[in-house]
Design a protein around this motif. Sequence first.
Motif, PDB file in Angstrom:
ATOM      1  N   THR A 158     -62.814 -41.342  29.986  1.00 38.41           N
ATOM      2  CA  THR A 158     -62.243 -42.843  29.653  1.00 38.41           C
ATOM      3  C   THR A 158     -61.611 -42.919  28.425  1.00 38.41           C
ATOM      4  OG1 THR A 158     -63.978 -43.890  30.846  1.00 38.41           O
ATOM      5  CG2 THR A 158     -62.787 -45.351  29.190  1.00 38.41           C
ATOM      6  N   LYS A 159     -60.177 -43.286  28.179  1.00 36.70           N
ATOM      7  CA  LYS A 159     -59.313 -43.250  27.244  1.00 36.70           C
ATOM      8  C   LYS A 159     -59.375 -44.713  26.431  1.00 36.70           C
ATOM      9  CE  LYS A 159     -55.764 -39.961  28.700  1.00 36.70           C
ATOM     10  NZ  LYS A 159     -54.483 -39.951  28.914  1.00 36.70           N
ATOM     11  N   CYS A 160     -59.431 -44.413  25.057  1.00 39.29           N
ATOM     12  CA  CYS A 160     -59.766 -45.862  24.334  1.00 39.29           C
ATOM     13  C   CYS A 160     -58.462 -46.578  24.080  1.00 39.29           C
ATOM     14  CB  CYS A 160     -60.169 -45.231  22.824  1.00 39.29           C
ATOM     15  SG  CYS A 160     -60.102 -46.753  21.686  1.00 39.29           S
ATOM     16  N   VAL A 161     -58.435 -48.046  24.345  1.00 41.58           N
ATOM     17  CA  VAL A 161     -57.509 -48.860  24.524  1.00 41.58           C
ATOM     18  C   VAL A 161     -57.483 -49.425  23.043  1.00 41.58           C
ATOM     19  CG1 VAL A 161     -57.389 -49.048  26.976  1.00 41.58           C
ATOM     20  CG2 VAL A 161     -58.953 -50.467  25.633  1.00 41.58           C
ATOM     21  N   LYS A 162     -58.137 -49.463  22.065  1.00 40.04           N
ATOM     22  CA  LYS A 162     -57.921 -50.136  21.066  1.00 40.04           C
ATOM     23  C   LYS A 162     -56.725 -49.749  20.215  1.00 40.04           C
ATOM     24  CE  LYS A 162     -63.065 -50.690  19.786  1.00 40.04           C
ATOM     25  NZ  LYS A 162     -64.039 -50.461  19.102  1.00 40.04           N
ATOM     26  N   ASN A 209     -64.532 -45.530  15.964  1.00 36.14           N
ATOM     27  CA  ASN A 209     -63.818 -45.094  14.736  1.00 36.14           C
ATOM     28  C   ASN A 209     -62.676 -44.490  14.879  1.00 36.14           C
ATOM     29  OD1 ASN A 209     -65.211 -42.955  15.686  1.00 36.14           O
ATOM     30  ND2 ASN A 209     -65.630 -42.133  13.713  1.00 36.14           N
ATOM     31  N   CYS A 210     -61.579 -45.121  15.546  1.00 38.60           N
ATOM     32  CA  CYS A 210     -60.312 -44.606  15.641  1.00 38.60           C
ATOM     33  C   CYS A 210     -59.582 -44.063  14.625  1.00 38.60           C
ATOM     34  CB  CYS A 210     -59.216 -45.763  16.515  1.00 38.60           C
ATOM     35  SG  CYS A 210     -60.014 -46.473  17.911  1.00 38.60           S
ATOM     36  N   PRO A 211     -58.889 -42.844  14.742  1.00 35.21           N
ATOM     37  CA  PRO A 211     -58.460 -42.254  13.643  1.00 35.21           C
ATOM     38  C   PRO A 211     -57.123 -43.023  13.217  1.00 35.21           C
ATOM     39  CG  PRO A 211     -57.869 -40.830  15.506  1.00 35.21           C
ATOM     40  CD  PRO A 211     -58.859 -42.225  15.896  1.00 35.21           C
ATOM     41  N   PRO A 212     -56.544 -42.833  11.905  1.00 39.28           N
ATOM     42  CA  PRO A 212     -55.255 -43.387  11.816  1.00 39.28           C
ATOM     43  C   PRO A 212     -54.155 -42.977  12.709  1.00 39.28           C
ATOM     44  CG  PRO A 212     -56.471 -42.539   9.676  1.00 39.28           C
ATOM     45  CD  PRO A 212     -57.327 -42.062  10.826  1.00 39.28           C
ATOM     46  N   CYS A 252     -68.621 -42.568  23.848  1.00 40.14           N
ATOM     47  CA  CYS A 252     -67.829 -44.366  23.709  1.00 40.14           C
ATOM     48  C   CYS A 252     -69.250 -45.130  23.947  1.00 40.14           C
ATOM     49  CB  CYS A 252     -66.779 -44.346  24.514  1.00 40.14           C
ATOM     50  SG  CYS A 252     -66.948 -44.059  26.082  1.00 40.14           S
ATOM     51  N   GLY A 253     -70.151 -44.550  24.832  1.00 37.91           N
ATOM     52  CA  GLY A 253     -71.255 -45.228  25.285  1.00 37.91           C
ATOM     53  C   GLY A 253     -70.902 -46.131  26.489  1.00 37.91           C
ATOM     54  N   LYS A 254     -70.130 -45.685  27.277  1.00 38.89           N
ATOM     55  CA  LYS A 254     -69.951 -46.435  28.471  1.00 38.89           C
ATOM     56  C   LYS A 254     -70.432 -45.842  29.719  1.00 38.89           C
ATOM     57  CE  LYS A 254     -65.415 -48.549  27.077  1.00 38.89           C
ATOM     58  NZ  LYS A 254     -63.966 -48.350  27.335  1.00 38.89           N
ATOM     59  N   HIS A 255     -70.833 -44.558  29.598  1.00 38.95           N
ATOM     60  CA  HIS A 255     -71.407 -43.553  30.732  1.00 38.95           C
ATOM     61  C   HIS A 255     -72.494 -43.082  30.258  1.00 38.95           C
ATOM     62  CE1 HIS A 255     -67.308 -44.509  32.833  1.00 38.95           C
ATOM     63  NE2 HIS A 255     -66.897 -44.372  31.965  1.00 38.95           N
ATOM     64  N   GLN A 257     -51.908 -47.620  20.769  1.00 37.91           N
ATOM     65  CA  GLN A 257     -53.344 -47.586  21.210  1.00 37.91           C
ATOM     66  C   GLN A 257     -53.860 -46.104  20.739  1.00 37.91           C
ATOM     67  OE1 GLN A 257     -53.209 -48.104  25.201  1.00 37.91           O
ATOM     68  NE2 GLN A 257     -53.139 -50.449  25.121  1.00 37.91           N
ATOM     69  N   CYS A 258     -55.088 -46.219  20.599  1.00 38.35           N
ATOM     70  CA  CYS A 258     -55.926 -44.791  20.178  1.00 38.35           C
ATOM     71  C   CYS A 258     -55.475 -43.855  21.300  1.00 38.35           C
ATOM     72  CB  CYS A 258     -57.523 -45.208  20.112  1.00 38.35           C
ATOM     73  SG  CYS A 258     -58.379 -43.846  19.643  1.00 38.35           S
ATOM     74  N   ARG A 259     -55.829 -44.059  22.775  1.00 37.64           N
ATOM     75  CA  ARG A 259     -55.729 -43.019  23.818  1.00 37.64           C
ATOM     76  C   ARG A 259     -56.635 -41.990  23.581  1.00 37.64           C
ATOM     77  NH1 ARG A 259     -54.284 -45.947  27.596  1.00 37.64           N
ATOM     78  NH2 ARG A 259     -53.422 -44.146  28.743  1.00 37.64           N
ATOM     79  N   ARG A 260     -57.493 -41.792  22.787  1.00 39.38           N
ATOM     80  CA  ARG A 260     -58.542 -40.771  22.585  1.00 39.38           C
ATOM     81  C   ARG A 260     -59.520 -40.786  23.614  1.00 39.38           C
ATOM     82  NH1 ARG A 260     -61.693 -39.376  17.072  1.00 39.38           N
ATOM     83  NH2 ARG A 260     -62.489 -41.151  17.678  1.00 39.38           N
ATOM     84  N   LYS A 261     -59.915 -39.731  24.190  1.00 39.22           N
ATOM     85  CA  LYS A 261     -61.054 -39.862  25.291  1.00 39.22           C
ATOM     86  C   LYS A 261     -62.169 -39.801  24.746  1.00 39.22           C
ATOM     87  CE  LYS A 261     -58.375 -36.635  28.675  1.00 39.22           C
ATOM     88  NZ  LYS A 261     -58.712 -35.488  29.351  1.00 39.22           N
ATOM     89  N   CYS A 262     -63.225 -40.647  25.347  1.00 37.11           N
ATOM     90  CA  CYS A 262     -64.338 -41.024  25.026  1.00 37.11           C
ATOM     91  C   CYS A 262     -64.461 -41.479  23.490  1.00 37.11           C
ATOM     92  CB  CYS A 262     -65.268 -39.934  25.165  1.00 37.11           C
ATOM     93  SG  CYS A 262     -67.161 -40.421  25.189  1.00 37.11           S
TER      94      CYS A 262
END
Length: 834
Positions: free
Chosen positions: A390-394, A411-414, A373-376, A402-407
């Motif tokens: 880190t979990k995605c909040v998009k 490109n959040c999946p459907p 995800c480019g944050k760390h 929310q996406c809730r996928r780690k790192c």
Amino acid sequence: LMSQRKFEEIKKANQAAAKKLVEEHFSSSSEEEGDEDFEGKQGKIVTNTFITYTTQTDGDTRELERTKQYVNEAFQAGAMTCLICIASVKRNQAVWSCLGCFCIFHMPCIQKWAKDSQFLLSSLTDDDFGTRDYPWPCPKCRFEYKRSETPSRYYCYCGKVEDPPLDPWLVPHSCGQVCERDFKPPCGHKCLLLCHPGPCPPCPKMVTTTCYCKKAKPIPRRCSAKEWSCQQPCGQKLLCGQHQCENPCHAGNCPPCPRVSRQKCFCGKKVTERSCASPVWHCDEVCGKTLPCGNHTCEQVCHVGACGDCPRSGKRFCPCQKSKFSLPCTEDVPTCGDSCDKVLECGIHRCSQRCHRGPCETCRQEVEKHCRCGKHTKRMPCHKPYLCETKCVKMRDCQKHQCRRKCCPGNCPPCDQNCGRTLGCRNHKCPSVCHRGSCYPCPETVDVKCNCGSAKVTVPCGRERTTRPPKCKELCSQPPACHHTSREKHRCHFGPCPPCHQPCQKVLEKCGHLCPASCHDQALIKQTGRHPPTGPWEQPSEPAFIETALPCPPCQVPIPLECLGKHEVSPLPCHAVGPYSCKRVCGRILDCQNHTCLKECHKVTEVDGFTSKNKAGPECLRCEEGCSKSRPLGCPHPCVLPCHPGECPPCVQMLRIKCHCKITSLYVECRKITTADVNEKNLLSCCKNQCPKELPCGHRCKEMCHPGECPFNCNQKVKLRCPCKRIKKELQCSKVRENQVSIECDTTCKEMKRKASEIKEAEAKAALEEEKRRQQAELEAFENRLKGRRKKNRKRDEVAVELSFWQKYRYYFLSVCGVAVAVFAWYITDGTNI
């Protein structure tokens, strides 16, 4: 006040519902039969409309079912449903029809659907939002339309008329013109039906065509069924090249050869029985043939053609691909001793080992790696991936979760969760994955069945609550609730069965007849004995009806019965049989034999064991009237006896009559007058005196008092004169009246007539001369006045006129003539009287 008003509204609603329930309970099945007749007639009309498409050779009605279904739904109120809003399509609403499935939608609904579909698709897939032309699908068949094909105007089914007017004599939303749409598949003809919903029926045009194999003669057939089979063997050579097609005349290419033969594989090691249609096949064994090098064998599986050269012959590279060696195929290529320098799996570093056989090892260099995800960042071996916690909040594409996928790299999946929203049918939830926009219509269908379940109609899910159950043609199978063994035949229905109208047919106790009334085992009776309202504040309740069994009505079987007076035999109801009076007058002849009993029909007691229908009995009236028999002609006196049988006694009273001459009154017994003949009556009416009547001649009748006219035989003497009244004679009056005697004038009378005529002529001549002299004198006097002479000259010239004999003695002569005429008239009158 509010609560009172609310109470009144609820009360009225309940009363209306109860009234409707009672009306439905009492209604017969005639309306349903009328609806069934109407639906049957409507179905016959539609069938007759499409029968022309199947009357010729090989017509197939199955192809018309889809079109007939759409036409039937167009005629039925509430049958067409918009799958977007799950509401009925009305006749006056703008609609749009899909070109793929021909499903009908409301115009606002399909416009909103197309707009939402395009918006959702462009927002998910296009970075430049709204710039690309995305298609939108049909809600039912998913047939895709372009953005430019989004409906904006309301057209009829054939697309000719915009905003077609509402016409009760046409199919709803139809323009009434010929469809003229091209048939599918296209054949060059156009649809001949009037503008209609649904697909066009098969082409009804007649064309001349031959069969598939071209062996039969061309025949005329429907264009939609122009391809046909003559059912003769095809005879074409199959792909195997050995056999011919034995199938009957068919369309398309001939099927593979169905025969079996022994065939070798490509390598020739195996022989097996296989279908003649597939002569080429591969076995599962390795080829094993010796290659041209003579040291190695072919390692390919059974193949076609030559095996090829040995793969180890010619120049070969070392494992690192940097050096070439020319060696026999029996020797392996050695390593060159240089570094491998191949790119490792990480794609960044290269292999640092010397030229070697086999795969390179993993990269073990430590690098500072960024997470996905480019944050760390973190320093770690290059071959290991770095994923942070880190979990995605998009928000995902559904814009709900929310996406809730780690790192997550971005490109959040459907969204993979189920939508779960309640569809418009209110029965099911959306089975699709979570999505944006409106859910697709519920794909389920529901069968709306009749009470017995034999008839059903399939409707979209959600319409079963408002769809009327289908008319079932099966008979109702519910057991009877009355004493009858079976119910009246009626169609399947919901709710209680209609009241039984069969004849009761119970045996009545008093007479033994069968009750002919309608079944009354479950009659609705208004309930009585309910408590009255306790005060004016309590509203009177509606009457309640209860089902109860009523007793059989009185027997109405007609029984012939004679009345008391035996005047008639009338059919009386069985329950009212008994002695009765017909209300007529008795009419029996009384003892007087002249009158009848005037009492109302009554009982008559038999006398001596026998009673005639015309003879009065002791109960009849007694005659108290006087004799009313007709008297003899001319007798004015009544009978002196009371009403009696037989003839009346002769009348002895004196009768006063006038004689024939109407002068004398005579008294004669009444019986003599009434019994006398004509001659005797004339003698009795004669007074024996002379008749006082005058004859036509003026003399009195000489006969004795007599009836009728007096005889004309007058013998009285009368005087008769000649025409000049000079000669006179006496003769009988009867002869004179009959002109039998006449008196003529003699020569003396004739001489007197001649002299009198001469005197008249002389007088006339003298009068004429006198008139001429007078006129001459007047003429001369007039001429003298014109000349202007004097009076004295006039006197001198006057002429002396001498008077004539007539002028001198005319007055005397006239007097004498008058006297003579008077004497002659008197003589004639006197002679006539004598």
